[in-house]
Design an enzyme around this catalytic site. Structure first.
Site, PDB file in Angstrom:
ATOM      1  N   HIS A 177       0.779  -1.267  -0.022  1.00 44.82           N
ATOM      2  CA  HIS A 177      -0.038   0.016  -0.125  1.00 44.82           C
ATOM      3  C   HIS A 177       1.133   1.277  -0.006  1.00 44.82           C
ATOM      4  O   HIS A 177       0.677   2.324  -0.823  1.00 44.82           O
ATOM      5  CB  HIS A 177      -1.016   0.229   1.341  1.00 44.82           C
ATOM      6  CG  HIS A 177      -1.805   1.178   1.221  1.00 44.82           C
ATOM      7  ND1 HIS A 177      -3.082   1.314   1.345  1.00 44.82           N
ATOM      8  CD2 HIS A 177      -1.415   2.611   1.770  1.00 44.82           C
ATOM      9  CE1 HIS A 177      -3.563   2.462   1.337  1.00 44.82           C
ATOM     10  NE2 HIS A 177      -2.417   3.240   1.727  1.00 44.82           N
ATOM     11  N   HIS A 181       1.614   4.097  -2.870  1.00 45.32           N
ATOM     12  CA  HIS A 181       1.598   5.823  -2.890  1.00 45.32           C
ATOM     13  C   HIS A 181       2.626   6.434  -3.667  1.00 45.32           C
ATOM     14  O   HIS A 181       2.584   7.509  -4.342  1.00 45.32           O
ATOM     15  CB  HIS A 181       1.491   6.170  -1.454  1.00 45.32           C
ATOM     16  CG  HIS A 181       0.058   6.162  -0.801  1.00 45.32           C
ATOM     17  ND1 HIS A 181      -0.801   6.538  -1.393  1.00 45.32           N
ATOM     18  CD2 HIS A 181      -0.408   5.607   0.311  1.00 45.32           C
ATOM     19  CE1 HIS A 181      -1.986   6.341  -0.518  1.00 45.32           C
ATOM     20  NE2 HIS A 181      -1.256   5.696   0.516  1.00 45.32           N
ATOM     21  N   ASP A 276     -10.094  13.563   7.625  1.00 39.70           N
ATOM     22  CA  ASP A 276      -9.354  12.707   6.747  1.00 39.70           C
ATOM     23  C   ASP A 276      -9.288  13.312   5.280  1.00 39.70           C
ATOM     24  O   ASP A 276      -9.651  12.602   4.553  1.00 39.70           O
ATOM     25  CB  ASP A 276     -10.293  11.406   6.850  1.00 39.70           C
ATOM     26  CG  ASP A 276      -9.686  10.257   6.134  1.00 39.70           C
ATOM     27  OD1 ASP A 276      -8.338  10.311   6.190  1.00 39.70           O
ATOM     28  OD2 ASP A 276     -10.489   9.248   6.044  1.00 39.70           O
TER      29      ASP A 276
END
Ligand SMILES: [Zn+2]
Length: 359
Positions: A177, A181, A276
């Protein structure tokens, strides 16, 4: 080398999970969760002032070793924070195992991730040109997060309360993951906010899961479609951080909050930027579920067809502020280009986005 003016800090842990632990947990659990939330905020604020120096350091390293290929460097930041990165170098490419499990896991899992992108998509690392993969372990004290800073990966040890101790480097999908990015930063450059940010998160979950499936040689039917399985600490119940198969079901805090990822646009969380980044870890459930639906409808190894479509879309078709609908249309078009306009792949991709209410 292209530099972005505001590279994001992309963490694995959703802030709503940390907040749920803070609100539903014991006083001690509350303190631990709030500390991780506060550190994440501090890291974001500090980025602006320290990125210049960090970039220089990184560029010096990168320019000195331009040869393509798998080049991993593992640093021990020795429980220091953002200003201490990357820390002391403890393992270079080709070095033998050390006595530190976190070092060995970061090394092994970033290698597996590199091999996945090389073997499946013929991609040479984060920037496609053999960029050094820098990881710092033992970030902060009992830190419950992992992140891609824009330059490198960082891994906390986990407190045992939010995440099990040592689980962040151990989890191959978490490492996959974070490294993804980096790939997104060098390709679509999806802005880490609202829908483009949720796509950024989703592509990281998609390839994090695919790295895990590839290493286990699992078919779409055999895969667990979980992100961070077996990581949850003592204050949480459930199976993982996120579920691509059934968004919103991965975890609960006894007496507190729960995973509230939507799997359909009807439940899209229209959050303000300060929550977020506009819900990037929440609304990612929608494109995550679309990928799951497309991959399981196609069957077989998910990286061969659905994964290929998503990879080509990420690296060739999306612009930085792409919406869910634009990503959906791009994957449909890419499926047609790769496998034929009348192929079943294109039909399955379109049907998947329709099932989650995006098109
Ligand atoms: Zn992320």
């Amino acid at each position: 080398m292209t530099l972005l003016s505001q590279p994001p800090v992309c963490c694995i842990a959703p802030p709503d999970l940390l907040r749920a632990v803070a609100e539903g947990g014991s006083p001690e659990e509350r303190e631990i969760a709030l500390a991780t939330l506060a550190t994440a905020e501090t890291a974001r604020a500090q980025r602006v002032s320290v990125t210049g120096a960090l970039r220089q350091l990184s560029l010096t390293i990168a320019d000195a070793a331009p040869a393509p290929g798998k080049v991993r460097s593992i640093y021990d930041v020795e429980h220091g924070g953002y200003y201490d990165l990357p820390g002391r170098k403890v393992r270079a490419e080709g070095d033998a195992d050390t006595a530190d499990a976190a070092v060995n896991e970061a090394y092994a899992n970033s290698g597996v991730t590199y091999d996945f992108f090389r073997e499946v998509f013929q991609r040479d690392g984060i920037d496609g040109r053999g960029m050094e993969m820098v990881s710092s372990v033992h970030y902060d004290i009992d830190y419950d997060n992992a992140a891609w800073t824009g330059l490198q990966m960082i891994y906390g040890d986990g407190s045992g309360t939010v995440f099990r101790k040592g689980s962040l480097t151990r989890a191959l999908d978490v490492v996959g993951h974070e490294l993804t990015h980096g790939i997104t930063q060098y390709t679509a450059q999806l802005v880490y906010n609202r829908q483009s940010g949720a796509l950024n998160e989703s592509f990281s979950d998609v390839f994090g899961s695919l790295v895990k499936q590839y290493s286990l040689r699992q078919t779409a039917d055999q895969a667990d479609w979980l992100i961070g399985d077996g990581m949850l600490g003592s204050s949480l119940q459930g199976v993982a951080l996120r579920s691509m198969k059934a968004p919103g079901t991965a975890w609960t805090v006894p007496g507190g909050g729960k995973d509230n990822q939507p799997g359909h646009m009807d439940d899209y969380a229209d959050l303000p930027d300060h929550e977020d980044n506009g819900g990037v870890h929440i609304n990612s459930g929608i494109p995550n579920h679309a990928f799951y639906l497309a991959a399981t409808a196609m069957g077989g190894h998910a990286w061969e067809r659905a994964g290929r479509i998503w990879y080509e879309t990420l690296t060739r078709r999306l612009h930085a502020r792409a919406t869910f609908a634009e990503a959906a249309e791009a994957t449909v078009a890419e499926a047609g280009r790769l496998f034929g306009a009348d192929g079943e792949e294109r039909k399955h991709v379109r049907a998947a986005w329709q099932q989650v209410g995006v098109i």
